[in-house]
Design a protein around this motif. Sequence first.
Motif, PDB file in Angstrom:
ATOM      1  N   HIS A 298     -19.767 -13.188 -32.846  1.00  0.00           N
ATOM      2  CA  HIS A 298     -20.056 -13.844 -32.839  1.00  0.00           C
ATOM      3  C   HIS A 298     -21.927 -14.367 -31.784  1.00  0.00           C
ATOM      4  CE1 HIS A 298     -17.261 -12.374 -29.613  1.00  0.00           C
ATOM      5  NE2 HIS A 298     -17.721 -12.878 -29.143  1.00  0.00           N
ATOM      6  N   GLY A 299     -21.528 -13.276 -30.967  1.00  0.00           N
ATOM      7  CA  GLY A 299     -22.881 -12.700 -30.404  1.00  0.00           C
ATOM      8  C   GLY A 299     -22.382 -12.870 -28.694  1.00  0.00           C
ATOM      9  N   GLY A 300     -21.131 -12.683 -28.861  1.00  0.00           N
ATOM     10  CA  GLY A 300     -20.747 -12.055 -26.639  1.00  0.00           C
ATOM     11  C   GLY A 300     -21.246 -11.102 -26.662  1.00  0.00           C
ATOM     12  N   SER A 301     -21.868 -11.088 -25.238  1.00  0.00           N
ATOM     13  CA  SER A 301     -22.206 -10.023 -24.841  1.00  0.00           C
ATOM     14  C   SER A 301     -21.355  -9.174 -24.694  1.00  0.00           C
ATOM     15  CB  SER A 301     -22.649 -10.504 -23.310  1.00  0.00           C
ATOM     16  OG  SER A 301     -23.608 -11.518 -22.666  1.00  0.00           O
ATOM     17  N   GLY A 302     -20.165  -8.737 -24.860  1.00  0.00           N
ATOM     18  CA  GLY A 302     -19.940  -7.689 -24.770  1.00  0.00           C
ATOM     19  C   GLY A 302     -19.831  -6.741 -26.589  1.00  0.00           C
ATOM     20  N   THR A 303     -19.701  -7.409 -27.389  1.00  0.00           N
ATOM     21  CA  THR A 303     -19.661  -7.641 -28.466  1.00  0.00           C
ATOM     22  C   THR A 303     -21.810  -6.735 -28.814  1.00  0.00           C
ATOM     23  OG1 THR A 303     -18.497  -8.171 -29.332  1.00  0.00           O
ATOM     24  CG2 THR A 303     -19.266  -7.384 -30.811  1.00  0.00           C
ATOM     25  N   THR A 304     -22.149  -7.373 -28.531  1.00  0.00           N
ATOM     26  CA  THR A 304     -23.479  -7.165 -28.615  1.00  0.00           C
ATOM     27  C   THR A 304     -23.948  -5.727 -27.783  1.00  0.00           C
ATOM     28  OG1 THR A 304     -24.114  -9.731 -28.902  1.00  0.00           O
ATOM     29  CG2 THR A 304     -25.751  -8.096 -27.873  1.00  0.00           C
ATOM     30  N   LEU A 305     -23.949  -5.138 -26.874  1.00  0.00           N
ATOM     31  CA  LEU A 305     -24.184  -4.283 -26.661  1.00  0.00           C
ATOM     32  C   LEU A 305     -23.106  -3.579 -26.613  1.00  0.00           C
ATOM     33  CD1 LEU A 305     -24.433  -5.621 -22.320  1.00  0.00           C
ATOM     34  CD2 LEU A 305     -26.337  -5.555 -24.015  1.00  0.00           C
ATOM     35  N   GLY A 306     -22.470  -2.974 -27.740  1.00  0.00           N
ATOM     36  CA  GLY A 306     -21.028  -2.754 -27.375  1.00  0.00           C
ATOM     37  C   GLY A 306     -21.741  -2.038 -28.609  1.00  0.00           C
TER      38      GLY A 306
END
Length: 388
Positions: A298-306
Amino acid sequence: MRVLISSIAAHGHTYPLLPFAIAAREAGHEVTYAIAPSFHPLVERLGFRPVAAGGEIREAFGQVWAQSGKDPRDRFSTPPNEVMAMAGRVFGEVLPRRTAADLAPVLAELRPDVVVHEAGDLGAGLAAKVAGIRGLCHGFGRVAGGKMLARAGDHVGGLAAELGLDPAVVAGPGLGDPFLDVCPRSLQDPAFLAAFTPDRAPRVPLRSVPFAEPAPLPAWVGEPGPPLVYLTLGTAFAEGSVLRTAIDGLGRLPARVLVAAGPMIDAALVDDLPDTVRVEQWVPQADVLPHAALVVHHGGSGTTLGALASGVPQLLLPQCADQFDNAGAVLAVGAGRRLLPGEATPDAVAEVASSLLNDPEPRAAAGVVAREIAGMPSPAEVVAALLV
């Protein structure tokens, strides 16, 4: 040193702070965690003493949505600027008012040496200033998701004045406190970076360390076989129809697909699956990412950076909040592709995902960012530098 850490009770706001909290405890500091009661079980499982502070984010959004006269079920069709305006009230007025009130007696009793407040948890930072306690602001991602934080800043000045603070003192990123930035410079918003002039508190780079609550991985994840595609729509705004579209597209690929339904979608209702797709309610995402050949999310910060920290290319399906900004940042560094609402069909998902699995350039670009992240100071190093 007595350290109080505070965050909004949401996974995307709390998980990024936990590596710092753990590092502080391992360095010998006494750590108390302030958060709404729904997250106390997690905090206790990790060995921290929780104190109740702040409201539940869903209740706060529900209150603001109701006052707007809109139906919360229309959140995905509401124009992004209207959603950001309502988010500004949630993060700049509703939640911080409650948190500041809850923390006032806690700070008076505990008298911590420092309050580490998450970037979306402005009430904790204000409460620290009222009590005359040193504050550190801990980011949770790219701050041009800071459109939301900027909208929050439109409201927080009034609350600061009510609390007896000079609104000018709390203006800007992090309420004027040193800002622990988990976003690598290559992805961070240039306007945010430019705000750190010599006359204000510094931006402190801090390596983003993916956090996952301990849980077993499905045994087949680490086994040899076709490439693993990991699909998640996060914990806050997941939409069942988008998840179904992504599953139908990814199920056409010569790949294994692991889906984390999360708390917003009942995994038991996701049926009639392709043979290559497995749906779980919850998986330890930080443990999954190193095995993945592609992350669709979805583009959430945690998944994006992870995903970037693991050097994995991404297909982003942004729906709301800061997700569009995060998707744009990933595109800008060449580490993935994006399908906007209205573009995401099973055919499009299958086509773009197949391209990302077979094109070496997005993986190479993700690897560049992964090396940048790996070179940032670790939580232990930042704790040693700042908690003195």
